[in-house]
Design an enzyme around this catalytic site. Structure first.
Site, PDB file in Angstrom:
ATOM      1  N   HIS A 457      19.240  -6.107   9.504  1.00  0.00           N
ATOM      2  CA  HIS A 457      17.953  -5.486   9.773  1.00  0.00           C
ATOM      3  C   HIS A 457      17.327  -6.015  11.050  1.00  0.00           C
ATOM      4  CE1 HIS A 457      17.561  -4.216   5.322  1.00  0.00           C
ATOM      5  NE2 HIS A 457      18.209  -3.338   6.037  1.00  0.00           N
ATOM      6  N   GLU A 694       3.403  23.965  11.530  1.00  0.00           N
ATOM      7  CA  GLU A 694       4.201  22.925  10.855  1.00  0.00           C
ATOM      8  C   GLU A 694       4.654  23.347   9.465  1.00  0.00           C
ATOM      9  OE1 GLU A 694       1.986  19.271  10.698  1.00  0.00           O
ATOM     10  OE2 GLU A 694       0.114  20.307  10.260  1.00  0.00           O
ATOM     11  N   ASP A 718       6.726  17.937  10.137  1.00  0.00           N
ATOM     12  CA  ASP A 718       6.523  18.677   8.888  1.00  0.00           C
ATOM     13  C   ASP A 718       7.319  19.974   8.875  1.00  0.00           C
ATOM     14  OD1 ASP A 718       4.912  17.252   7.036  1.00  0.00           O
ATOM     15  OD2 ASP A 718       3.292  17.342   8.501  1.00  0.00           O
ATOM     16  N   CYS A 765       4.152  18.700  19.315  1.00  0.00           N
ATOM     17  CA  CYS A 765       3.596  17.347  19.180  1.00  0.00           C
ATOM     18  C   CYS A 765       4.347  16.546  18.121  1.00  0.00           C
ATOM     19  CB  CYS A 765       2.103  17.399  18.874  1.00  0.00           C
ATOM     20  SG  CYS A 765       1.728  18.247  17.351  1.00  0.00           S
TER      21      CYS A 765
HETATM   22  C1  PEP Z   1       4.173  16.947  12.613  1.00  0.00           C
HETATM   23  O1  PEP Z   1       4.177  17.262  11.416  1.00  0.00           O
HETATM   24  O2  PEP Z   1       5.137  17.129  13.379  1.00  0.00           O
HETATM   25  C2  PEP Z   1       2.989  16.286  13.193  1.00  0.00           C
HETATM   26  C3  PEP Z   1       2.883  16.071  14.489  1.00  0.00           C
HETATM   27  O3  PEP Z   1       2.040  15.883  12.318  1.00  0.00           O
HETATM   28  P1  PEP Z   1       2.170  14.534  11.438  1.00  0.00           P
HETATM   29  O4  PEP Z   1       3.424  13.822  11.874  1.00  0.00           O
HETATM   30  O5  PEP Z   1       0.933  13.757  11.707  1.00  0.00           O
HETATM   31  O6  PEP Z   1       2.248  15.074  10.044  1.00  0.00           O
HETATM   32 MG    MG Z   2       2.317  17.203  10.274  1.00  0.00          MG
END
Ligand code: PEP
Ligand code: MG
Length: 835
Positions: A457, A694, A718, A765
């Site tokens: 690890h 998402e 997501d 994102c």
């Molecule tokens: C995502 O789901 O890609 C995202 C940017 O939101 P989070 O990771 O905060 O759920």
């Molecule tokens: Mg998300």
């Protein structure tokens, strides 16, 4: 597990009329399928421990727990019938799983009126779940009183009946399976098995080479020493034994890819004078003073302690370390550092392991100091793992030693405090994961260890942090004088003990050249990036605080592409008010000069929980009231946040992003609310309002959403989870939740096409935006903003500058027809090799 074969008296955990199991209004309990026992119709408002023992299982909902007594008897205490459905309402837990409790200790406070109103019956069970090993004789009585003897438990002297592989007898089920986990059943797959077993009420065991271990004990599972291709037998006993068996077989059959670093030099090279040869765990070339780190040595134990005091001290130290690990986990989650998260989640499980706790407790009761008892309990388990003669298991002993040192430090009240000389190369017998985190914070230049392995690890963490690290150098490394100048050539597994001035100068030269390259990249990072054929791509940053925004700005971010507001107040116990929120958002805007900032409304629920915002327990939290859906149950919270956002200045730099939108009406509703709030505050123009894509429904509806939204931002984390139906936090599926899956690429393509129809721009994102391999695909599919982690801004901008957007467009279309994420990755490497 302690199993002293003693008889045991169980005292009444509740006060009330006593019933036999046959009179319980529940078929399963009444049939004795869960084990022998008694029932009490409770009149008091608290469940007490019937004997000394360890809480080996605690239902999240508080309605049931299992204690393991010191003689090995396991006693299930189950309050009411079908009370799992109350989802914790009416139950206040007073203990935690893994806690040692004494007879008569309060375990769960009960709101009897509330429970009675909502459940089938209050009748509560006291069941001996390992009735195959113990016999139970109730004292004859009609009324039980808390703390008074209720029944006696005797060990059976016949061996437990075993079922043949594949056979099912009554409520027992068992089957055999070959282990395909690369490297065998080491800590992370074992943690998955433990987690799987905890989802069932049945008691499950693994059997291998004449030994058995409960699936609930990580130490026990590791102690079996199950290697790759070994055949093991799984047995489950209890109400849901068949389901438990199937789930465990599925978990055992998952092959977790072994994260061997591509650059690791697996073999030792031949010895050379003045050079210690080891194995590369993380590449890099550094020079600096060697600094030796030693571990805690305890003086002899006078054995004059009061056991109760020592037990309390151990409990407090364990709780302190658990708290520290939970904080590390939280930070790792925030940074989306899956490796770090998995490693420390396994540490947390080890720390709660009943086998360790019982061994330490037993030693204390026999007169040991808590420090010595804990040290010895760990050493005994390490000896088991080392004795298995398998390298991967030996490496897991280091995780145990980490916990040994942490808990000893907590017991001795010592902080992890070393004065590390600038640019030091740290040498140790074997560093632990928590040492590594501290050393990296203190800017250590490199690490070298006498022992350890490239798959440990520590090695994974060192690679993640870019910290050069060599393992298995042998004990000579510990004889090198403190402060001696050395060179660590980690890629080649070498520690050069006597570098002359020329070598020293050479290493400095190489380092300087690398630094210069980084500086040049950094200087370029401040300029906007466009492709060779002139397509502009904004490279923004994902941040969770104003200090991260500051770092992003310094690294050349074109803006903030995602401010995760749920993390702004994560350390808080109470909710921030409107003004506090406004100040926090304003601080992020201020840190970003004149650049735009996208602020996402709070996204709690699912994997993100806040202490100050408790949400009702849900059967499927990631499919429940998370993200914008929370506005459905707590509209005032969203209103408060929107009001705070509308008061930042200049408002034109602020864009609002809505998480987890799945239909157009949700967007229209919030947009209307935002317009109303603007009117209330006397604002003539509202900020841009964007929608996160998402969930697959949003991607499929992108065109309709884009009609009413100002921009779309794809959350690939997501979107992968919901498209692939794979939990994004599932250790066993981590390698397969890959956003470069062709299904995801199709959804991204559809999102961009839908947005284009209304002239809206699309950003990404999620973590895919930070993956340089994905940059050409995303640009090719039409994404025009990438929001990445701040340290990667320069690299991603550099990648964009070397792309031809027209070629990206053509080639990325072909990727949509490939068969898997692996195939897409391979094609990306061919079309757009990484430098
Ligand atoms: C995502 O789901 O890609 C995202 C940017 O939101 P989070 O990771 O905060 O759920
Ligand atoms: Mg998300």
């Amino acid at each position: 597990m302690t199993n002293n074969n003693n008889d045991l008296t169980l005292n009444a955990p509740l006060t009330g009329p006593v019933r036999t199991l046959g009179n319980v209004p529940d078929e399963v309990f009444a049939s004795g399928a869960m084990g022998d026992g008694l029932a009490i119709d409770p009149l008091n408002d608290c469940l007490y421990a019937p004997c000394d023992g360890v809480v080996i299982h605690l239902a999240r909902t508080g309605h049931a727990l299992t204690l393991r007594a010191d003689n090995g008897a396991e006693i299930l205490l189950h309050v009411g019938i079908d009370t799992v459905e109350l989802k914790g309402e009416g139950f206040a837990l007073l203990v935690k799983e893994g806690a040692r409790v004494s007879s008569g200790q309060a375990l769960v406070r009960l709101d009897l009126d509330r429970i009675a109103r909502q459940c089938k019956s209050l009748i509560s069970l006291i069941i001996l779940t390992n009735s195959d090993q113990f016999e139970l004789r109730p004292f004859s009585m009609q009324m039980a009183t808390v703390g008074q003897p209720l029944m006696q438990v005797y060990p059976r002297h016949t061996s437990a009946t075993r079922t043949a592989p594949g056979a099912h007898t009554g409520n027992a089920a068992s089957a055999s399976i070959r282990i395909t986990h690369k490297g065998g059943l080491h800590a992370r797959p074992a943690a998955l098995i433990r987690k799987t077993a905890q989802g069932f009420s049945s008691q499950s065991h693994l059997h291998f080479a004449g030994k058995s271990a409960p699936c609930g004990s990580l130490i026990g599972l590791l102690g079996l020493g199950i290697g790759e291709q070994d055949e093991v037998r799984v047995s489950c006993q209890g109400e849901d034994s068949e389901a438990a068996l199937q789930a465990l077989l599925a978990a055992l059959s998952l092959a977790v890819p072994h994260k061997a670093p591509a650059t690791v030099a697996a073999q030792r090279a031949p010895a050379q004078a003045g050079v210690l040869q080891g194995v590369c765990a993380a590449p890099g070339l550094v020079c600096g003073p060697l600094w030796r780190m030693s571990s805690i040595e305890l003086p002899a134990d006078p054995r004059t302690h009061v056991a109760d005091e020592q037990l309390q001290q151990l409990d407090a130290a364990l709780e302190q370390v658990r708290g520290e690990i939970r904080r590390t986990l939280e930070h790792a989650r925030r940074r989306k550092d899956v490796d770090e998260e998995e490693i420390f989640a396994a540490h947390l499980a080890l720390l709660e392991d009943p086998a360790l706790l019982e061994a330490a407790t037993a030693a204390i009761e026999q007169g040991s100091a808590a420090t010595h008892a804990w040290r010895d309990a760990i050493q005994a388990q390490c000896a088991v793992l080392l004795g298995l003669g398998k390298p991967l298991f030996a490496e897991r002993a280091n995780d145990l030693r980490d916990l040994q040192q942490r808990v000893l430090r907590a017991l001795l009240g010592e902080a992890w405090q070393f004065e590390l000389p600038a640019g030091a190369i740290v040498a140790a017998h074997e560093l632990t994961p928590s040492d590594l985190l501290q050393l990296s914070e203190q800017n250590a230049a490199g690490l070298c260890m006498a022992e350890g392995g490239a798959t440990s690890h520590v090695a994974i963490l060192a690679r993640g942090k870019g910290l050069p690290c060599v393992v298995a150098l042998g004990s000579e490394v510990l004889d090198v004088p403190q402060g001696q100048r050395v060179v660590l050539d980690a890629a080649n597994g070498r520690l050069e003990l006597m570098p002359d001035d020329a070598r020293h100068a050479e290493v400095h030269q190489i380092r300087d050249a690398q630094k210069l390259q980084r500086q040049q990249q950094q200087a370029q990072a401040q300029t906007a990036a466009s492709t060779l054929d002139g397509v502009s791509v904004e490279v923004a940053a994902n941040v969770a605080s104003s200090s991260e925004a500051q770092m992003a700005y310094e690294n050349g971010a074109d803006g903030v592409g995602l401010l995760r507001t749920e993390f702004l107040f994560v350390e808080r116990r109470t909710a921030p008010d409107e003004q506090e929120q406004r100040q926090a958002y304003q601080a992020v805007l201020d840190a970003m000069g004149d650049k735009p900032v996208i602020i996402r409304t709070i996204d709690v629920g699912g994997d993100k929980q806040l202490d100050y915002l408790p949400l009702p327990a849900e059967a499927n939290p990631v499919l429940g009231l998370r993200g914008i859906r929370m506005a459905q149950v707590r509209p005032e919270l969203l209103d408060q946040q929107l009001r705070a956002l509308l008061q930042v200045s200049p408002l034109q730099r602020c864009r609002i992003l809505l998480p987890m939108v799945s239909e157009v009406d949700e967007l229209l509703h919030i947009r209307q609310r935002l317009d109303d709030l603007c009117a209330e505050l006397g604002l003539t123009q509202r900020p841009d309002l964007g929608v996160m894509i998402e969930v697959p429904a949003a991607a499929l509806m992108a065109e309709q959403l884009a009609e009413h939204a100002d921009f779309l931002s794809i959350g690939t984390n997501d979107l992968s989870q919901y498209t692939l139906a794979m939990d994004r936090d599932h250790a066993g599926l981590a390698a397969r939740v890959d956003a470069l899956h062709p299904a995801l690429l199709r959804l991204i393509a559809q999102t961009c096409a839908g947005a284009a129809k209304h002239g809206r721009w699309v950003g990404v994102c999620g973590a895919l935006a930070s993956d340089p391999l994905a940059t050409p695909v995303l640009v090719g599919l039409g994404v025009r903003e990438l929001s990445v982690s701040p340290p990667q801004i320069a690299e991603i901008k550099d990648r964009v500058r070397h792309l031809d957007a027209t070629q990206c467009r053509q080639l990325s279309q072909g990727l949509l027809n490939l068969s898997s994420a692996g195939a897409v990755r391979q094609a990306c490497h061919q079309h757009w090799p990484l430098s």
